[in-house]
Design an enzyme around this catalytic site. Structure first.
Site, short mmCIF file in Angstrom:
data_model
loop_
_atom_site.label_atom_id
_atom_site.label_comp_id
_atom_site.label_asym_id
_atom_site.label_seq_id
_atom_site.Cartn_x
_atom_site.Cartn_y
_atom_site.Cartn_z
CB SER A 70 39.04 39.90 33.98
OG SER A 70 38.32 41.01 33.47
CE1 TYR A 95 42.37 43.13 36.45
CE2 TYR A 95 41.09 43.32 34.43
CZ TYR A 95 41.22 42.87 35.73
OH TYR A 95 40.22 42.13 36.29
#
Length: 169
Positions: A70, A95
């Protein structure tokens, strides 16, 4: 481990392993394995699966390991004094750290696999219209209805992964 055992039993040849895990736990949760849940789901599980399948991938060469990360990795930091993130937990920080770990792992895997016929690549698919963040009580969940029309479709989000898994280059 069960998934790896099942794959190894079912497939004498593995051409592509696509690691695509993305989740974010809003509060600090330790898994039954003793790891912070976001890092375990997004990074440690694909890391383990890759290693458990690596001999089969090498034997199947040419083969590929494609890992979906990501763009959030740019804010990721890995605190080696607090790998579990328990001192000051943030779901978004966990994350980002897990996605940075994906990239670091894939770069090192590519280096180690050089010359074996197995390639390792990593990608950011763009911001894709999925249910990611839907269970987040604040943050992402609050803005999803506003941004959803501007996000990539699942098919468009998968395009880079499919290309890296199947291209002749």
């Amino acid at each position: 481990r069960g998934l790896a055992d099942g794959l190894l039993a079912a497939y004498p040849k593995i051409d592509v392993l696509a690691n695509n895990a993305g989740g974010m736990v809003g509060s600090y949760v330790r898994t039954v394995d003793g790891f912070e849940a976001t890092m375990q789901g997004n990074h440690l599980a694909p890391f383990l699966l890759t290693h458990l399948l690596l001999d089969r991938l090498r034997a199947s060469a040419p083969a590929r390991v494609v890992t979906v990360s990501s763009g959030a990795h740019v804010t990721g930091r890995i605190d080696f004094d607090d790998l579990q993130g328990s001192a000051s937990y943030s779901g978004q920080r966990a994350y980002a750290a897990s996605k940075l770990a994906n990239i670091m792992f894939t770069y090192e895997l590519a280096r180690r696999l050089d010359g074996t016929g197995v390639t390792a690549t990593v990608l950011h698919p763009g911001v894709v219209r999925t249910n990611f963040g839907a269970e987040d009580p604040a943050g992402i969940k609050a803005i999803l209805p506003l941004v959803r029309p501007f996000l990539k479709s699942a098919a468009a989000g998968a395009a880079t992964t499919i290309y890296l898994a199947s291209s002749k280059a």
